[in-house]
Design a protein around this motif. Sequence first.
Motif, PDB file in Angstrom:
ATOM      1  N   VAL A 103     -34.561 -77.770 -41.335  1.00 12.68           N
ATOM      2  CA  VAL A 103     -33.932 -76.559 -40.798  1.00 12.68           C
ATOM      3  C   VAL A 103     -34.247 -76.446 -39.308  1.00 12.68           C
ATOM      4  O   VAL A 103     -33.602 -77.091 -38.497  1.00 12.68           O
ATOM      5  N   ASP A 104     -35.255 -75.651 -38.917  1.00 10.36           N
ATOM      6  CA  ASP A 104     -35.545 -75.476 -37.489  1.00 10.36           C
ATOM      7  C   ASP A 104     -36.916 -76.018 -37.095  1.00 10.36           C
ATOM      8  O   ASP A 104     -37.408 -75.758 -35.999  1.00 10.36           O
ATOM      9  N   ASP A 105     -37.547 -76.773 -37.983  1.00  5.91           N
ATOM     10  CA  ASP A 105     -38.855 -77.378 -37.701  1.00  5.91           C
ATOM     11  C   ASP A 105     -38.702 -78.883 -37.555  1.00  5.91           C
ATOM     12  O   ASP A 105     -38.114 -79.545 -38.411  1.00  5.91           O
ATOM     13  N   ILE A 106     -39.260 -79.414 -36.459  1.00  6.92           N
ATOM     14  CA  ILE A 106     -39.088 -80.826 -36.118  1.00  6.92           C
ATOM     15  C   ILE A 106     -40.453 -81.489 -35.984  1.00  6.92           C
ATOM     16  O   ILE A 106     -41.370 -80.903 -35.409  1.00  6.92           O
ATOM     17  N   LEU A 107     -40.571 -82.703 -36.504  1.00  5.50           N
ATOM     18  CA  LEU A 107     -41.756 -83.527 -36.314  1.00  5.50           C
ATOM     19  C   LEU A 107     -41.327 -84.775 -35.567  1.00  5.50           C
ATOM     20  O   LEU A 107     -40.365 -85.447 -35.957  1.00  5.50           O
ATOM     21  N   ILE A 108     -42.056 -85.069 -34.488  1.00  6.14           N
ATOM     22  CA  ILE A 108     -41.772 -86.261 -33.686  1.00  6.14           C
ATOM     23  C   ILE A 108     -43.051 -87.069 -33.530  1.00  6.14           C
ATOM     24  O   ILE A 108     -44.104 -86.521 -33.207  1.00  6.14           O
ATOM     25  N   ILE A 109     -42.947 -88.367 -33.767  1.00  3.89           N
ATOM     26  CA  ILE A 109     -44.012 -89.303 -33.417  1.00  3.89           C
ATOM     27  C   ILE A 109     -43.454 -90.119 -32.268  1.00  3.89           C
ATOM     28  O   ILE A 109     -42.380 -90.718 -32.375  1.00  3.89           O
ATOM     29  N   HIS A 110     -44.162 -90.103 -31.154  1.00  2.00           N
ATOM     30  CA  HIS A 110     -43.637 -90.746 -29.951  1.00  2.00           C
ATOM     31  C   HIS A 110     -44.526 -91.905 -29.517  1.00  2.00           C
ATOM     32  O   HIS A 110     -45.693 -91.997 -29.877  1.00  2.00           O
ATOM     33  N   ASN A 111     -43.942 -92.776 -28.736  1.00  2.00           N
ATOM     34  CA  ASN A 111     -44.635 -93.929 -28.185  1.00  2.00           C
ATOM     35  C   ASN A 111     -45.407 -93.472 -26.947  1.00  2.00           C
ATOM     36  O   ASN A 111     -44.812 -93.217 -25.900  1.00  2.00           O
ATOM     37  N   THR A 112     -46.718 -93.389 -27.051  1.00  2.00           N
ATOM     38  CA  THR A 112     -47.539 -92.845 -25.957  1.00  2.00           C
ATOM     39  C   THR A 112     -47.565 -93.742 -24.723  1.00  2.00           C
ATOM     40  O   THR A 112     -47.906 -93.272 -23.641  1.00  2.00           O
ATOM     41  N   THR A 113     -47.173 -94.990 -24.863  1.00  2.00           N
ATOM     42  CA  THR A 113     -47.134 -95.861 -23.680  1.00  2.00           C
ATOM     43  C   THR A 113     -45.851 -95.669 -22.878  1.00  2.00           C
ATOM     44  O   THR A 113     -45.787 -96.063 -21.727  1.00  2.00           O
ATOM     45  N   HIS A 114     -44.820 -95.062 -23.504  1.00  5.17           N
ATOM     46  CA  HIS A 114     -43.544 -94.877 -22.831  1.00  5.17           C
ATOM     47  C   HIS A 114     -43.258 -93.448 -22.394  1.00  5.17           C
ATOM     48  O   HIS A 114     -42.483 -93.225 -21.473  1.00  5.17           O
ATOM     49  N   VAL A 115     -43.875 -92.480 -23.082  1.00  8.88           N
ATOM     50  CA  VAL A 115     -43.500 -91.091 -22.822  1.00  8.88           C
ATOM     51  C   VAL A 115     -44.657 -90.153 -23.178  1.00  8.88           C
ATOM     52  O   VAL A 115     -45.443 -90.441 -24.077  1.00  8.88           O
ATOM     53  N   THR A 116     -44.722 -89.042 -22.464  1.00  9.30           N
ATOM     54  CA  THR A 116     -45.731 -88.018 -22.751  1.00  9.30           C
ATOM     55  C   THR A 116     -45.081 -86.864 -23.507  1.00  9.30           C
ATOM     56  O   THR A 116     -43.860 -86.685 -23.444  1.00  9.30           O
ATOM     57  N   PRO A 117     -45.896 -86.058 -24.181  1.00 10.20           N
ATOM     58  CA  PRO A 117     -45.336 -84.882 -24.858  1.00 10.20           C
ATOM     59  C   PRO A 117     -44.621 -83.937 -23.892  1.00 10.20           C
ATOM     60  O   PRO A 117     -43.620 -83.323 -24.256  1.00 10.20           O
ATOM     61  N   GLU A 118     -45.109 -83.849 -22.676  1.00  9.50           N
ATOM     62  CA  GLU A 118     -44.475 -82.988 -21.673  1.00  9.50           C
ATOM     63  C   GLU A 118     -43.066 -83.466 -21.319  1.00  9.50           C
ATOM     64  O   GLU A 118     -42.153 -82.667 -21.147  1.00  9.50           O
ATOM     65  N   ILE A 119     -42.893 -84.766 -21.220  1.00  6.07           N
ATOM     66  CA  ILE A 119     -41.564 -85.322 -20.927  1.00  6.07           C
ATOM     67  C   ILE A 119     -40.621 -85.070 -22.102  1.00  6.07           C
ATOM     68  O   ILE A 119     -39.470 -84.687 -21.909  1.00  6.07           O
ATOM     69  N   ILE A 120     -41.116 -85.272 -23.323  1.00  4.17           N
ATOM     70  CA  ILE A 120     -40.287 -85.003 -24.501  1.00  4.17           C
ATOM     71  C   ILE A 120     -39.888 -83.536 -24.526  1.00  4.17           C
ATOM     72  O   ILE A 120     -38.728 -83.203 -24.750  1.00  4.17           O
ATOM     73  N   ASN A 121     -40.844 -82.656 -24.275  1.00  3.04           N
ATOM     74  CA  ASN A 121     -40.571 -81.221 -24.247  1.00  3.04           C
ATOM     75  C   ASN A 121     -39.505 -80.896 -23.199  1.00  3.04           C
ATOM     76  O   ASN A 121     -38.572 -80.143 -23.463  1.00  3.04           O
ATOM     77  N   ASP A 122     -39.637 -81.491 -22.029  1.00  4.99           N
ATOM     78  CA  ASP A 122     -38.661 -81.254 -20.962  1.00  4.99           C
ATOM     79  C   ASP A 122     -37.278 -81.761 -21.364  1.00  4.99           C
ATOM     80  O   ASP A 122     -36.279 -81.060 -21.193  1.00  4.99           O
ATOM     81  N   GLN A 123     -37.211 -82.963 -21.918  1.00  6.83           N
ATOM     82  CA  GLN A 123     -35.928 -83.547 -22.314  1.00  6.83           C
ATOM     83  C   GLN A 123     -35.276 -82.788 -23.455  1.00  6.83           C
ATOM     84  O   GLN A 123     -34.076 -82.519 -23.426  1.00  6.83           O
ATOM     85  N   ILE A 124     -36.049 -82.433 -24.463  1.00  7.50           N
ATOM     86  CA  ILE A 124     -35.485 -81.776 -25.640  1.00  7.50           C
ATOM     87  C   ILE A 124     -34.975 -80.377 -25.296  1.00  7.50           C
ATOM     88  O   ILE A 124     -34.006 -79.900 -25.872  1.00  7.50           O
ATOM     89  N   ASN A 125     -35.603 -79.723 -24.329  1.00  4.76           N
ATOM     90  CA  ASN A 125     -35.156 -78.382 -23.949  1.00  4.76           C
ATOM     91  C   ASN A 125     -33.947 -78.401 -23.012  1.00  4.76           C
ATOM     92  O   ASN A 125     -33.426 -77.344 -22.670  1.00  4.76           O
ATOM     93  N   LYS A 126     -33.494 -79.579 -22.622  1.00  2.67           N
ATOM     94  CA  LYS A 126     -32.273 -79.706 -21.814  1.00  2.67           C
ATOM     95  C   LYS A 126     -31.063 -80.106 -22.668  1.00  2.67           C
ATOM     96  O   LYS A 126     -29.968 -80.252 -22.153  1.00  2.67           O
ATOM     97  N   ILE A 127     -31.268 -80.279 -23.962  1.00  3.05           N
ATOM     98  CA  ILE A 127     -30.211 -80.775 -24.847  1.00  3.05           C
ATOM     99  C   ILE A 127     -29.019 -79.836 -24.913  1.00  3.05           C
ATOM    100  O   ILE A 127     -27.887 -80.255 -24.792  1.00  3.05           O
ATOM    101  N   HIS A 128     -29.273 -78.565 -25.137  1.00  7.10           N
ATOM    102  CA  HIS A 128     -28.185 -77.592 -25.285  1.00  7.10           C
ATOM    103  C   HIS A 128     -28.675 -76.246 -24.779  1.00  7.10           C
ATOM    104  O   HIS A 128     -29.801 -75.852 -25.087  1.00  7.10           O
ATOM    105  N   PRO A 129     -27.836 -75.522 -24.031  1.00 10.95           N
ATOM    106  CA  PRO A 129     -28.298 -74.237 -23.465  1.00 10.95           C
ATOM    107  C   PRO A 129     -28.651 -73.178 -24.507  1.00 10.95           C
ATOM    108  O   PRO A 129     -29.435 -72.282 -24.218  1.00 10.95           O
TER     109      PRO A 129
END
Length: 144
Positions: A103-129
């Motif tokens: 529903v509205d809860d998301i779990l992400i496992i990310h590659n720490t050598t390629h991206v930081t949680p801050e970058i993911i947060n920034d990118q995901i919050n630009k997806i849709h206004p």
Amino acid sequence: MITFNIRDLYVNIPIEETLQITQVQFLKHSNERITQQTIMLIQTILNQNYFSFQNKIYRQEKGVSMGSPISNTIAEIFLQNVEQLYLKQLLDANTIIFYTRYVDDILIIHNTTHVTPEIINDQINKIHPNLHFTPTHEQNNTIN
């Protein structure tokens, strides 16, 4: 790991955009007449967007009502389209190793050598206004 909650999901579902998405998907699998009739029915249901609170009846002007039987389906149509358009590229780039949503809860496992949680947060919050994601970061190798 990082989790996100989509803040106020139901009131932020763009109805017209979701109806267009639905129409495109229906046309892939049905004829135009059936598609138009189905879209009209969905639109009629969504225009009857009423809810009650403290013995008063209100008409919701934005998004869909949380208690409506059609709300989950409309939210799912919209979010699956968003995932297909925007998150697929992050998965394909191996920036995100694992993604799942309930529903509205998301779990992400990310590659720490390629991206930081801050970058993911920034990118995901630009997806849709209309979508605003609230992160919860991993602490001591655990997550809520």
